[in-house]
Structures are given as structure tokens and as C-alpha cells.
Write a protein that holds these residues in place. Structure first.
Motif: not given
Length: 392
Positions: A169-172, A324-330
């Protein structure tokens, strides 16, 4: 501090304030103490006479020498240490020891304290309570830790370890292309009628639509990210609320906007949460009361008695990208404003997240927040979004 050290400190603070080689000072000190003792005994004698006289006169049968003397001087005859405190104020610090009141801790109490300290330490290192950023999220080395630390999974949803692989998820890459094409971000509201504690009836600026306008304004003016803000009303028809069909209603108009503006890379469906009246989702950012936010995901998979049930009629080819987007935002939010975002929420259905890979559904504040608190939240939210999508 050990008893010997306490005793030494006591004598330093009191009797040995006088230099050893200064005999004159010692004599003066002794004379002063003698005067204080004479004064004390004189006052005691006077009080005794007064109390006796009062009792004879029948004015106060309950009064005692001790009570009267303590009232006048602050010294209790029955408590010898109070006289020392009166003469030498330093001794108040050591009253427990001087009065013989030193409390010795039993082995049982020591063990209880150890257990309390152990629990406190465990609480501080509990993955579900710790704040995670990109720097330390690697500490979460199994599915259960990841799920408890970063997510609230609704009972309707079935989530697997493959869905929440942190490295994947962080790699996207969530960066956008900032070229001359406009716009880049679409903000819309499936539930346009959502309002707040102090919203004025009929005032669109006091609803979630007004909050979206604030976010759009900040993104454009502060971060130079061109935004299209759709103010369409998809949860009301002919003045009647129709929230149950709003996700179906919004799809065709939103797809039309995306077709008209192929430059759009990010879709944000901005909502507000619904909570009980006694819940207030509030924090402080830059000294301002600020509503908390939550990033929301749909997994398109129901939990049927512990087994996965894919919802085939709610297809979403972008579930991994959404996650991925929501995790990176969090993680970026936790880095900048640790108390601003709740854990990411995962529910079974699709919502509005299937039209673009970079899609977010954000709950900004709740029904118990004020309009001002929620609009304040748009400033840190815009900063976080800019950091995640803006090319470096």
C-alpha cells in the motif's frame, strides 16, 4: 531518599544554617530560641486562664485549652511536632519522619505498584493505542497488529491480510501530474444535506457543501492545485430526503464530470459523520478548535458468519488503490497532526470509490461539531493532501 540523607538535609536546613566558626551567631540563635520558649509558655498560661474563665462563665462548655490555643497560634498542644513547625518552619517538610509517621511500604504494596507500572508500560506500547507514521509503521509485523493499530473494521466487512499489506500500500504512487490541464481534484458530496450543530436552515455554506468550498479554496489558493467543486444534491428530490439511493443517484452526474474533465486524478467524496449527542470529535490545531476527520473505505466484501462474500454487483477495480490512498493520508496526518484523524474505517460496500484509483471518502467532523470547527479542519486536511499527492 534514604533516612540518613533526609536527617542530614533536615539539620542543614535548620540548625546548621549558622556557620560553625561563628560563636556569636550561635549565642544569638540560642537566646532567640529561649525567648520563643518563654513566649510560648506565657501564651499557654494565658490561654489556660482564659479557657477556665469561659468555662466557669458557662459560655462554651465544649472549648478546651488545646482548641483555643490552636485557634489563636496555629499550634496544637496535643501534637508536639506542631510547636517545632511553629518555631522552625523548615521542619514541615520532614513532618512525617519527625512525628514518627513514616510509612513503610509492605511487600504487597510494592508488588501492586510494580504491576501498575507494568500495565502502564503495556498501555503505552499497545499497538492499538500508539500513533503510527511512515517512520514506525514497519513495527506492525502481522495482520492483527495492522488491523488494530490503523483500522476500525465494521462487522459487515470481511478483510484479509492480503488487503492490508503495508509495503504494497505504501509502494503505490499517489502523486498527480501538475501540468497546465485543469482541474486535478474533484470534490463532491453524495450527502449534500449533511449539516452541523449550529448550521442555519437553508444556508448552503453551513452544510458539508460549504465545508467542501472551503477545502477547494485552500487547495487552489495555498497549494496551487486546481479543483472542481461539484455542489450537486444527490440525497434530496422535490424537497424530500432520499439518502438511501444517493450513491446510485450521484454516479451518472459524477461520471459526466470526469468525462468532461479527464485531467481530474483525485476524487474526494466529502461527508460528515453521525454520532450520539454526547460525542464531540474535537482536537486543537494551531490553537483553533478543530473537528476530527476519518478516512473511509469500502471493501466490496461482506462478512457472512466469518466467511467472505464478494458483492459482485458492487464492483470496484480500485480497492487496493483506495486502501493505499487512505493509508498514506492517515500516516501523513499522524505525522503532522497526531490527534487529528481517527483510525481508517472499513465497511463492506463500495460507496463512491470506484470511479478513480485515487478516490477518498472523508468524514469531516460530525453532527455535534460546529460549522467553524469543521471548516477549521480543512486547513490541516489540505496540507496533508498536498503532501501526499503533490510531486516533490
Amino acid at each position: 531518599m534514604k533516612y540518613k540523607e533526609i536527617a542530614i538535609q533536615f539539620f542543614k536546613d535548620t540548625f546548621f544554617k549558622i556557620e560553625e566558626n561563628n560563636s556569636r551567631s550561635k549565642r544569638i540563635h540560642k537566646r532567640n530560641r529561649k525567648k520563643q520558649m518563654v513566649l510560648f509558655l506565657s501564651v499557654l498560661l494565658l490561654v489556660t486562664v482564659c479557657v477556665t474563665g469561659l468555662k466557669v462563665a458557662g459560655r462554651n462548655a465544649d472549648i478546651t485549652v488545646d482548641k483555643f490555643f490552636k485557634l489563636v497560634t496555629g499550634v496544637s498542644i496535643s501534637n508536639k511536632i506542631s510547636y517545632i513547625h511553629y518555631i522552625i518552619p523548615y521542619t514541615q517538610i520532614y513532618s512525617d519522619i519527625l512525628a514518627g509517621g513514616t510509612k513503610f511500604i509492605s511487600e504487597n504494596e510494592i508488588e501492586q505498584r510494580k504491576q501498575a507500572q507494568k500495565k502502564a508500560k503495556e498501555k503505552n506500547t499497545d499497538p492499538s493505542r500508539k500513533i503510527y507514521t511512515k517512520e514506525n509503521v514497519g513495527e506492525l509485523d502481522d495482520f492483527d497488529k495492522i488491523k488494530s493499530a490503523l483500522y476500525t473494521v465494521d462487522s459487515t466487512a470481511f478483510v484479509t491480510a492480503d488487503d492490508l499489506k503495508i509495503d504494497m500500500l505504501l509502494g503505490m504512487d499517489m502523486k498527480i501530474k501538475l501540468d497546465n490541464q485543469k482541474p486535478k481534484v474533484l470534490i463532491f458530496h453524495t450527502h449534500s444535506q449533511e449539516a452541523f450543530k449550529d448550521s442555519r436552515s437553508g444556508k448552503k455554506e453551513d452544510t458539508i457543501v460549504g465545508v467542501g468550498e472551503t477545502l477547494a479554496d485552500i487547495l487552489e489558493k495555498k497549494y496551487n492545485i486546481p479543483v472542481y467543486h461539484d455542489e450537486g444534491e444527490y440525497d434530496i428530490k422535490d424537497g424530500v430526503m432520499q439518502r438511501g439511493t444517493s450513491y446510485e443517484t450521484m454516479e451518472a452526474p459524477i461520471k459526466k464530470i470526469l468525462e468532461k474533465y479527464p485531467s481530474i486524478e483525485v476524487c474526494i467524496d466529502l461527508h460528515r459523520d453521525g454520532v450520539p449527542d454526547n460525542v464531540h470529535l474535537i482536537t486543537e490545531v494551531d490553537g483553533k478548535p478543530t473537528a476530527k476527520i476519518m478516512y473511509f473505505n469500502g471493501i466490496c466484501c461482506e462478512n457472512k458468519n466469518g466467511q467472505p462474500n464478494k458483492i459482485s454487483y458492487l464492483a470496484n477495480p480500485y480497492i487496493k488503490e483506495n486502501l493505499a490512498f487512505s493509508l498514506q493520508m492517515l500516516l501523513e496526518t499522524n505525522e503532522l497532526y497526531p490527534d487529528f484523524a481517527k483510525k481508517n474505517y472499513i465497511k463492506a460496500y463500495r460507496y463512491s470509490l470506484h470511479m478513480k484509483p485515487k478516490s477518498l471518502l472523508i468524514e469531516a467532523g460530525a453532527n455535534t461539531n460546529t460549522v467553524g470547527e469543521v471548516k477549521n479542519a480543512m486547513y490541516p486536511l489540505a496540507e496533508v493532501l498536498n503532501n501526499v499527492i503533490h510531486p516533490q
